[in-house]
Scaffold this motif. Structure first.
Motif, mmCIF file in Angstrom:
data_model
loop_
_atom_site.group_PDB
_atom_site.id
_atom_site.type_symbol
_atom_site.label_atom_id
_atom_site.label_comp_id
_atom_site.label_asym_id
_atom_site.label_seq_id
_atom_site.Cartn_x
_atom_site.Cartn_y
_atom_site.Cartn_z
ATOM 1 N N MET A 82 -2.568 7.515 5.630
ATOM 2 C CA MET A 82 -1.181 7.848 5.307
ATOM 3 C C MET A 82 -1.113 9.126 4.483
ATOM 4 O O MET A 82 -2.117 9.587 3.929
ATOM 5 C CB MET A 82 -0.499 6.706 4.555
ATOM 6 N N CYS A 83 0.081 9.681 4.426
ATOM 7 C CA CYS A 83 0.322 10.856 3.594
ATOM 8 C C CYS A 83 0.518 10.416 2.147
ATOM 9 O O CYS A 83 1.155 9.399 1.874
ATOM 10 C CB CYS A 83 1.572 11.598 4.056
ATOM 11 N N VAL A 84 -0.024 11.198 1.232
ATOM 12 C CA VAL A 84 0.194 10.977 -0.194
ATOM 13 C C VAL A 84 1.005 12.160 -0.718
ATOM 14 O O VAL A 84 0.526 13.296 -0.727
ATOM 15 C CB VAL A 84 -1.139 10.852 -0.958
ATOM 16 N N VAL A 85 2.230 11.884 -1.118
ATOM 17 C CA VAL A 85 3.139 12.919 -1.610
ATOM 18 C C VAL A 85 3.040 12.972 -3.131
ATOM 19 O O VAL A 85 3.317 11.982 -3.811
ATOM 20 C CB VAL A 85 4.589 12.626 -1.184
ATOM 21 N N GLN B 48 2.856 7.301 0.680
ATOM 22 C CA GLN B 48 2.600 6.923 -0.708
ATOM 23 C C GLN B 48 3.109 8.042 -1.615
ATOM 24 O O GLN B 48 2.912 9.228 -1.332
ATOM 25 C CB GLN B 48 1.102 6.717 -0.930
ATOM 26 N N LEU B 49 3.785 7.667 -2.700
ATOM 27 C CA LEU B 49 4.350 8.646 -3.629
ATOM 28 C C LEU B 49 3.617 8.610 -4.968
ATOM 29 O O LEU B 49 3.350 7.536 -5.513
ATOM 30 C CB LEU B 49 5.827 8.355 -3.878
ATOM 31 N N LYS B 50 3.315 9.790 -5.479
ATOM 32 C CA LYS B 50 2.803 9.942 -6.831
ATOM 33 C C LYS B 50 3.669 10.990 -7.527
ATOM 34 O O LYS B 50 4.016 12.009 -6.924
ATOM 35 C CB LYS B 50 1.339 10.396 -6.828
ATOM 36 N N THR B 51 4.033 10.728 -8.773
ATOM 37 C CA THR B 51 4.914 11.660 -9.473
ATOM 38 C C THR B 51 4.330 12.042 -10.826
ATOM 39 O O THR B 51 3.518 11.319 -11.402
ATOM 40 C CB THR B 51 6.306 11.039 -9.707
ATOM 41 N N LYS C 84 0.825 -1.208 0.000
ATOM 42 C CA LYS C 84 0.000 0.000 0.000
ATOM 43 C C LYS C 84 0.861 1.261 0.000
ATOM 44 O O LYS C 84 0.623 2.191 -0.762
ATOM 45 C CB LYS C 84 -0.921 -0.015 1.222
ATOM 46 N N ALA C 85 1.856 1.303 0.870
ATOM 47 C CA ALA C 85 2.757 2.452 0.928
ATOM 48 C C ALA C 85 3.970 2.207 0.032
ATOM 49 O O ALA C 85 4.337 1.065 -0.250
ATOM 50 C CB ALA C 85 3.207 2.699 2.366
ATOM 51 N N ASP C 86 4.588 3.280 -0.421
ATOM 52 C CA ASP C 86 5.836 3.176 -1.185
ATOM 53 C C ASP C 86 7.055 3.261 -0.282
ATOM 54 O O ASP C 86 8.097 2.678 -0.583
ATOM 55 C CB ASP C 86 5.910 4.297 -2.230
ATOM 56 N N VAL C 87 6.917 4.016 0.818
ATOM 57 C CA VAL C 87 8.047 4.276 1.709
ATOM 58 C C VAL C 87 7.574 4.176 3.151
ATOM 59 O O VAL C 87 6.443 4.558 3.475
ATOM 60 C CB VAL C 87 8.628 5.689 1.449
ATOM 61 N N LEU C 88 8.442 3.650 4.013
ATOM 62 C CA LEU C 88 8.216 3.670 5.457
ATOM 63 C C LEU C 88 9.339 4.475 6.104
ATOM 64 O O LEU C 88 10.515 4.269 5.790
ATOM 65 C CB LEU C 88 8.208 2.253 6.034
ATOM 66 N N TRP D 38 3.386 18.555 -3.344
ATOM 67 C CA TRP D 38 2.207 18.793 -2.527
ATOM 68 C C TRP D 38 1.987 17.526 -1.705
ATOM 69 O O TRP D 38 2.198 16.418 -2.199
ATOM 70 C CB TRP D 38 0.974 19.035 -3.393
ATOM 71 N N VAL D 39 1.547 17.679 -0.467
ATOM 72 C CA VAL D 39 1.287 16.517 0.382
ATOM 73 C C VAL D 39 -0.176 16.535 0.805
ATOM 74 O O VAL D 39 -0.686 17.560 1.275
ATOM 75 C CB VAL D 39 2.185 16.504 1.635
ATOM 76 N N TYR D 40 -0.830 15.379 0.648
ATOM 77 C CA TYR D 40 -2.254 15.266 0.948
ATOM 78 C C TYR D 40 -2.510 14.208 2.010
ATOM 79 O O TYR D 40 -1.727 13.265 2.180
ATOM 80 C CB TYR D 40 -3.036 14.894 -0.321
ATOM 81 N N ASN D 41 -3.626 14.375 2.699
ATOM 82 C CA ASN D 41 -4.130 13.349 3.602
ATOM 83 C C ASN D 41 -4.854 12.301 2.757
ATOM 84 O O ASN D 41 -5.783 12.630 2.013
ATOM 85 C CB ASN D 41 -5.093 13.992 4.610
#
Length: 219
Positions: A148-151, A122-125, A105-109, A161-164
């Motif tokens: 989690m945070c979505v970057v 979680q990362l989106k680019t 689910k997450a990309d990074v811990l 930008w960082v989202y909830n």
């Protein structure tokens, strides 16, 4: 289990009619003969193996499809994830960070120390603004990341930008277009964060998480 019982089968001597049991579910199942118990156990194991193989095949198909559609995006996200992890560990002594594999689910811990819980990210680019819309950046598949945070990282600008994740779910749209000073930009928890600022902001979230957990344990 008696020494003469096949592995996985046990004899419940308190049961008269069906004394031979196997643990293949809840409650345990019992049979009149050892052969019946063994057959049920083998069928259960075969079913689990088939499900595992089916799940692996489905994941392989998904990865192939994602690679065909989002191949470059996935590679870019991993590059950003590696850069974030490296900067986190270099900036915060004693901290730890992990880049996770596909399918998680997450990309990074991230965590501040061994005593702290992991902070999932979680990362989106996106490589750049959309053609014909030079002041709008698009991010795909931003839902499904509750808790989690979505970057959302702009590779051309080098900021985020960082989202909830909960807020993105409540928004109810799979993709996200962001234009500075517009609605979706204002929805962000933080804006225009370069890598150093992103590490600082995430470390503050990790500290807040650790404090909340400590307070909960103290109650």
């Amino acid at each position: 289990r008696s020494a003469t019982m096949p592995k996985g089968v046990f004899n419940n001597k308190r049961r008269k009619k069906k004394p031979y049991g196997v643990r293949i579910g809840r409650p345990k199942e019992y049979f009149a003969t050892v052969a019946e118990a063994v057959a049920a156990l083998e069928a259960y194991r075969a079913g689990k193996l088939k499900k595992r193989e089916t799940d692996r095949a489905a994941l392989a198909v998904k990865r192939a499809r994602d690679l065909a559609i989002y191949g470059r995006s996935s590679a870019t996200e991993r590059e950003v994830a590696l850069a974030l992890v490296a900067r986190w560990e270099a900036t915060i002594p004693g901290s730890a960070a992990l880049v996770l594999n596909d399918g998680t689910k997450a990309d990074v811990l991230l965590r501040l120390s061994e005593e702290d819980a992991w902070l999932p990210v979680q990362l989106k680019t996106t490589g750049g603004a959309k053609k014909g819309e030079p002041n709008t950046w698009y991010f795909h598949n931003v839902t499904g990341y509750s808790g989690m945070c979505v970057v959302c990282w702009r590779c051309d600008v080098g900021d985020a930008w960082v989202y909830n994740g909960n807020a993105l779910n409540e928004r109810g749209k799979l993709d996200l277009s962001v234009t500075p000073l517009r609605k979706n930009c204002e929805l962000a928890l933080a804006r225009d964060l370069n890598l150093d600022a992103l590490v600082q902001w995430l470390s503050e979230q990790a500290q807040a998480q650790a404090q909340a957990q400590a307070q909960a344990q103290a109650q």
